[in-house]
Design an enzyme around this catalytic site. Sequence first.
Site, PDB file in Angstrom:
ATOM      1  N   ASP A   2       0.829  -1.210   0.000  1.00 60.99           N
ATOM      2  CA  ASP A   2       0.000   0.000   0.000  1.00 60.99           C
ATOM      3  C   ASP A   2       0.863   1.259   0.000  1.00 60.99           C
ATOM      4  OD1 ASP A   2      -2.322   1.431  -0.042  1.00 60.99           O
ATOM      5  OD2 ASP A   2      -2.801   1.129   2.075  1.00 60.99           O
ATOM      6  N   ASN A  50     -10.830  -3.419  -5.556  1.00 69.88           N
ATOM      7  CA  ASN A  50     -10.119  -2.382  -6.315  1.00 69.88           C
ATOM      8  C   ASN A  50     -10.818  -1.998  -7.621  1.00 69.88           C
ATOM      9  OD1 ASN A  50      -6.770  -3.382  -5.259  1.00 69.88           O
ATOM     10  ND2 ASN A  50      -8.055  -1.727  -4.491  1.00 69.88           N
TER      11      ASN A  50
HETATM   12  C1  IPE Z   1      -1.598   0.132  -3.444  1.00 72.21           C
HETATM   13  O1  IPE Z   1      -1.318   1.487  -3.494  1.00 72.21           O
HETATM   14  C2  IPE Z   1      -1.565  -0.507  -4.784  1.00 72.21           C
HETATM   15  C3  IPE Z   1      -2.815  -1.128  -5.275  1.00 72.21           C
HETATM   16  C4  IPE Z   1      -3.951  -1.249  -4.630  1.00 72.21           C
HETATM   17  C5  IPE Z   1      -2.759  -1.644  -6.618  1.00 72.21           C
HETATM   18  P1  IPE Z   1      -2.508   2.509  -3.451  1.00 72.21           P
HETATM   19  O2  IPE Z   1      -2.967   2.763  -4.834  1.00 72.21           O
HETATM   20  O3  IPE Z   1      -3.569   2.024  -2.517  1.00 72.21           O
HETATM   21  O4  IPE Z   1      -1.815   3.805  -2.881  1.00 72.21           O
HETATM   22  P2  IPE Z   1      -2.432   4.869  -1.879  1.00 72.21           P
HETATM   23  O5  IPE Z   1      -2.961   4.134  -0.677  1.00 72.21           O
HETATM   24  O6  IPE Z   1      -3.519   5.588  -2.609  1.00 72.21           O
HETATM   25  O7  IPE Z   1      -1.284   5.747  -1.541  1.00 72.21           O
HETATM   26 MG    MG Z   2      -4.089   2.416  -0.583  1.00 72.28          MG
END
Ligand code: IPE
Ligand code: MG
Length: 236
Positions: A2, A50
Amino acid sequence: MDGNGRWARRRGMPRFFGHKRGVDALVRTVQACADRGIKYLTVFAFSSENWKRPSDEVSGLMGLVLVAVSKYLSKLAGEGVRIRIVGDRGAVSDKVRAAWQHAEAATAHNTRITLSVAFNYGGRWDIVQACQQAIRSGVAADALDEATLARFMAMSYAPDPDLFIRTGGEVRISNFLLWQVAYAELVFSDVLWPDFGEADLDAAIAAFSGRDRRFGGVKTDAAVPPSPELAAARGP
Ligand code: IPE
Ligand code: MG
């Protein structure tokens, strides 16, 4: 893994740039784990939830799978990494599915470390699909115990994780390996994933080494020092 988005935004860059750097951090971490003799590394790359992200970010991440496989597969394969994908493959595009299949087939003989990439994965999805499979294969309700259900879980090929690391400062599990983390040691790091390096891995392992794992049992008496009062009362 993350913190990719924040890592990029802090640099005035689009979030996708953070995801790209996140892939580099992943490859570094796989190598660092292999060097330390770790046999299984499982990473949460894309969750069942996601899909709720803006469509350009979702398609960027799907495209990144193709780029990452073409850029890094032969390197990882050459280093003895076995790649396995865990998650619901039904919902991903044919191209992504084919890339994952290729990565799995090209590394199927490797034994140094198994990298499991959780993709379109959710811990609840895993429990539900395991129940469905158990029912389909005719397991009777009374015969369904923990060991039986575990055989149908997506990661039945691997031991339960010892150490669970979440980067990016959030202190929650967010539907990762819910069944499997029952006795995992949890380590939460403020480091944003693209910055995660060997020192951070070693810090997490050191934290793990300092934990007293009892799996629901009791501490041995030798490991429990007496209180200062009791020690004083007992005398030298
Ligand atoms: C994690 O980084 C990667 C995935 C879920 C693919 P994020 O995209 O959640 O990054 P932040 O939390 O917005 O900084
Ligand atoms: Mg994140």
